[in-house]
Design an enzyme around this catalytic site. Structure first.
Site, mmCIF file in Angstrom:
data_model
loop_
_atom_site.group_PDB
_atom_site.id
_atom_site.type_symbol
_atom_site.label_atom_id
_atom_site.label_comp_id
_atom_site.label_asym_id
_atom_site.label_seq_id
_atom_site.Cartn_x
_atom_site.Cartn_y
_atom_site.Cartn_z
ATOM 1 N N ASP A 8 0.844 -1.187 0.000
ATOM 2 C CA ASP A 8 0.000 0.000 0.000
ATOM 3 C C ASP A 8 0.886 1.247 0.000
ATOM 4 O O ASP A 8 1.607 1.509 0.962
ATOM 5 C CB ASP A 8 -0.878 -0.034 1.252
ATOM 6 C CG ASP A 8 -1.812 1.146 1.394
ATOM 7 O OD1 ASP A 8 -1.705 2.123 0.629
ATOM 8 O OD2 ASP A 8 -2.668 1.089 2.299
ATOM 9 N N ILE A 9 0.833 2.016 -1.072
ATOM 10 C CA ILE A 9 1.702 3.196 -1.205
ATOM 11 C C ILE A 9 1.427 4.246 -0.126
ATOM 12 O O ILE A 9 2.308 5.016 0.219
ATOM 13 C CB ILE A 9 1.603 3.803 -2.624
ATOM 14 C CG1 ILE A 9 2.795 4.732 -2.899
ATOM 15 C CG2 ILE A 9 0.257 4.510 -2.830
ATOM 16 C CD1 ILE A 9 2.973 5.107 -4.343
ATOM 17 N N ASP A 32 -5.742 6.979 -6.285
ATOM 18 C CA ASP A 32 -6.073 8.388 -6.083
ATOM 19 C C ASP A 32 -6.992 8.545 -4.867
ATOM 20 O O ASP A 32 -6.726 9.342 -3.958
ATOM 21 C CB ASP A 32 -6.740 8.937 -7.349
ATOM 22 C CG ASP A 32 -6.916 10.448 -7.349
ATOM 23 O OD1 ASP A 32 -6.318 11.136 -6.498
ATOM 24 O OD2 ASP A 32 -7.654 10.938 -8.216
ATOM 25 N N THR A 120 -2.511 1.891 -15.024
ATOM 26 C CA THR A 120 -2.781 0.472 -15.287
ATOM 27 C C THR A 120 -4.076 -0.038 -14.657
ATOM 28 O O THR A 120 -4.447 -1.189 -14.870
ATOM 29 C CB THR A 120 -1.626 -0.416 -14.804
ATOM 30 O OG1 THR A 120 -1.484 -0.275 -13.384
ATOM 31 C CG2 THR A 120 -0.337 -0.059 -15.508
#
Length: 167
Positions: A8-9, A32, A120
């Site tokens: 998880d960024i 986002d 993607t």
């Protein structure tokens, strides 16, 4: 240096994470929405100020805001292209998104940046082509800016495996 991780960024501790934003900069789905939710209102407020000043963010361009409640100090918002068969300059626009994000990091004296897999998801950019563009852009950028640490954070195993093979 380029590193790769799956996860998880919004949990990554770097100077800046990159948001695969839409042109409105007001949040949306996928990464986002996750970044806006995790970062809190400070990110949205900063995006609104940018929009009021310059309008929407064009495909391939990037802007920077606070990281809000995220472990990252900043969020670099970039708009990747929607895949329409590859005949509408999509590869170049995706490369621009990576290059402009990295340049914005350098311009703001940042040392570490983490990228998601831009375009993607709901933008349907083919994952293999996108991974090749991302890794090539990162390697080319590091030739001129070897001090930068770049991390690719893949949410899914499919992308992780593609990036791992390229790296």
């Amino acid at each position: 240096m380029i590193t790769l991780q799956q996860g998880d960024i919004t949990k990554v501790k770097v100077d800046a994470i990159v948001n695969a934003a839409n042109s409105s900069l007001l949040g949306g789905g996928g990464v986002d929405g996750a970044i806006h939710r995790a970062g809190g209102n400070a990110i949205l407020e900063a995006c609104v100020k940018i929009r009021n000043k310059q309008g929407s963010c064009k495909t391939g361009e990037a802007v920077i805001t606070t990281g809000g409640n995220l472990p990252a100090k900043f969020v670099i918002h970039t708009v990747g292209p929607v895949w329409n068969g590859g005949n509408n300059n999509e590869p170049q626009l995706l490369e621009n998104a990576y290059r402009n994000s990295l340049q914005l990091a350098v311009d703001n004296n940042l040392q570490s940046v983490a990228f998601p897999n831009i375009s993607t998801g709901i933008y349907h950019f083919p994952k293999e082509i996108a991974a090749d563009i991302a890794v090539t852009a990162a390697k080319d950028f590091l030739m001129k800016h070897p001090e930068m640490d770049i991390t690719f954070v893949c949410f899914d195993k499919e992308n992780y495996d593609l990036y791992n093979a390229l790296l």
